[in-house]
Design a protein around this motif. Structure first.
Motif, mmCIF file in Angstrom:
data_model
loop_
_atom_site.group_PDB
_atom_site.id
_atom_site.type_symbol
_atom_site.label_atom_id
_atom_site.label_comp_id
_atom_site.label_asym_id
_atom_site.label_seq_id
_atom_site.Cartn_x
_atom_site.Cartn_y
_atom_site.Cartn_z
ATOM 1 N N PHE A 70 -81.369 0.338 -36.966
ATOM 2 C CA PHE A 70 -80.747 -0.010 -35.698
ATOM 3 C C PHE A 70 -80.003 -1.331 -35.861
ATOM 4 O O PHE A 70 -80.389 -2.175 -36.659
ATOM 5 N N ARG A 71 -78.937 -1.505 -35.087
ATOM 6 C CA ARG A 71 -78.152 -2.744 -35.196
ATOM 7 C C ARG A 71 -78.866 -3.932 -34.569
ATOM 8 O O ARG A 71 -78.819 -5.033 -35.096
ATOM 9 N N THR A 72 -79.509 -3.722 -33.425
ATOM 10 C CA THR A 72 -80.137 -4.813 -32.686
ATOM 11 C C THR A 72 -81.474 -4.345 -32.104
ATOM 12 O O THR A 72 -81.710 -3.131 -31.999
ATOM 13 N N PRO A 73 -82.322 -5.273 -31.677
ATOM 14 C CA PRO A 73 -83.540 -4.869 -30.975
ATOM 15 C C PRO A 73 -83.233 -4.063 -29.711
ATOM 16 O O PRO A 73 -83.973 -3.147 -29.358
ATOM 17 N N GLY A 74 -82.133 -4.369 -29.046
ATOM 18 C CA GLY A 74 -81.721 -3.598 -27.870
ATOM 19 C C GLY A 74 -81.419 -2.152 -28.213
ATOM 20 O O GLY A 74 -81.745 -1.242 -27.437
#
Length: 85
Positions: free
Chosen positions: A45-49
């Motif tokens: 995933f790119r970000t925790p979001g």
């Protein structure tokens, strides 16, 4: 952001959930296992979001999900293949 996911899935839905996860582009690896969880997956995933959205939109609605644990990978010490850009 590589993240390991351990899922507890009802036995009647294990195959369906595993095969569904295997079709998701964010999931690099998925397998049925034994122990406290019965399905493990590794996602990128790119970000925790993005991880949160994935769990909320793609894992949450799957049938038979009883629980999930996640562990973001903070540092890799060995990789069998080069990282994707």
């Amino acid at each position: 952001m590589t993240t390991h996911l351990w899922l507890n899935v009802t036995p009647a839905h294990l195959r369906t959930v595993g095969e569904t996860l295997a079709t998701h582009p964010a999931i690099a690896f998925a397998a049925a296992i034994t122990g406290t969880s019965n399905l493990v997956a590794s996602g990128v995933f790119r970000t925790p979001g993005d991880l949160y959205d994935y769990i909320d939109r793609y894992i949450g609605p799957l049938p038979g999900i009883q629980g999930i644990e996640t562990a973001p990978v903070l540092r890799e010490v060995k990789r069998l293949a080069p990282a994707l850009p």
